[in-house]
Design an enzyme around this catalytic site. Structure first.
Site, short mmCIF file in Angstrom:
data_model
loop_
_atom_site.label_atom_id
_atom_site.label_comp_id
_atom_site.label_asym_id
_atom_site.label_seq_id
_atom_site.Cartn_x
_atom_site.Cartn_y
_atom_site.Cartn_z
N SER A 111 2.47 4.57 -7.45
CA SER A 111 2.19 3.24 -7.97
C SER A 111 3.10 2.24 -7.25
CB SER A 111 2.47 3.19 -9.47
OG SER A 111 2.60 1.86 -9.91
N HIS A 120 -3.42 4.30 -2.22
CA HIS A 120 -4.37 3.37 -1.58
C HIS A 120 -4.92 3.96 -0.28
CE1 HIS A 120 -1.62 0.27 -3.58
NE2 HIS A 120 -2.79 0.04 -4.13
N LEU A 123 0.82 -1.21 0.00
CA LEU A 123 0.00 0.00 0.00
C LEU A 123 0.86 1.27 0.00
CD1 LEU A 123 -2.64 -1.19 2.63
CD2 LEU A 123 -2.71 -1.43 0.14
N HIS A 124 0.42 2.24 -0.79
CA HIS A 124 1.10 3.54 -0.86
C HIS A 124 0.03 4.62 -0.60
CE1 HIS A 124 -0.72 3.91 -4.79
NE2 HIS A 124 -0.13 2.81 -5.20
#
Ligand code: PAF
Length: 285
Positions: A185, A37, A33-34
């Site tokens: 991404s 998200h 997750l970044h």
């Protein structure tokens, strides 16, 4: 927050919440997750009683030549991040339960899945639509949140939900970018430091296109040509496509009008990156 791995268990938990009249917000992810998200989880947290995040690197959306095996996975870190954002459940199924031996059924949102990214990834959106419908059936969310970064995916999921009468509201949230403009991404982590610097060229080309449109340019060939020029100056960049399409049907646009999508995919070294911008002449033309 709990982590659920079994399909039966996620289904029965969600049924319990629904029967108790709770609103379920759902964020489907492939993990690692970044902040992109996390913005979806935050929005889901604000708008729902229960927030469910799925973490599943879905094999059916990768071609044999693609990066399924080396796709980054970090469940431990994802659990910490989801907890911090106030998610209630992480659903992290196993591939062998999602796609048991003899699995045969796939969802094909035809035409929308063959253009843009579908040209170089012909089976990709069939895998995405299939897994998202399976997840919707298990979780039965009231609202599901997707990122605008995957614009074609969002269009396809909206169409699938409409065509198959799936009772879920789809909300598409803005792209989250790094300070220099690079869209967040999970695949950015494949980039070497040099490639990372060059990768900003995608958002720079989009910025130039938006500027041209603001100054009155309406001819999409001219806009695309200018974008190509900007990207091709970088030796490390290889364009897969740059297209300007109508947002609904993803058909090609020849003169900018109303609402359209400028979408591009570019290889930076071995990493394929995508980015896009929505043009709404009524709003920002
Ligand atoms: O956008 C993604 O990460 C994936 O395509 C999704 C929607 C989780 C389906 O596997």
């Amino acid at each position: 927050m709990i982590v659920i791995r079994k399909l039966k268990q996620i289904y029965s938990s969600c049924q319990k919440y629904k029967n108790a009249g709770k609103r379920i917000g759902f964020v489907a992810t492939m993990g690692t997750l970044h902040p992109g998200h996390l913005s979806l989880i935050k929005k889901a947290r604000k708008e729902n009683d229960i927030v469910i995040v799925s973490i599943f690197v879905n094999p059916s959306q990768f071609a044999p030549s693609e990066d399924f095996k080396k796709y980054p996975r970090n469940l431990k870190k994802d659990i910490v991040l989801c907890k911090k954002e106030g998610a209630d459940i992480i659903f992290a199924p196993e591939a062998k339960e999602m796609y048991p031996a003899g699995y045969r059924t796939f969802v094909d949102v035809s035409e929308l899945s063959q253009c843009l990214c579908g040209k170089s990834r012909p089976m990709h959106f069939r895998g995405v639509a299939t897994v998202v419908l399976k997840l919707f059936n298990l979780v039965q969310p009231d609202t599901a949140y997707f990122g605008q970064k995957d614009a074609q995916q969002a269009v396809i999921i909206k169409k699938m939900v409409a065509d198959l009468n799936v009772p879920v509201l789809i909300k598409v949230m803005p792209i989250v970018r790094e300070g220099d403009g690079l869209a967040m991404s999970s695949r950015n982590r494949y980039l070497s430091p040099e490639e990372r610097d060059e990768a900003v060229v995608l958002s720079r080309a989009l910025k130039e296109a938006k500027m041209m449109i603001k100054q009155g340019e309406r001819n999409t060939d001219i806009i695309i040509q200018r974008m190509r020029g900007i990207i091709m100056r970088k030796k490390i960049a290889k364009i897969d496509y740059i297209s300007i399409v109508y947002l609904d049907g993803l058909n090609m646009v020849s003169a900018i009008s109303d609402k359209c999508l400028i979408a591009l995919a570019v290889h930076i070294g071995k990493t394929r990156l995508i980015d896009n911008a929505i043009i709404d002449l009524k709003k920002n033309g």
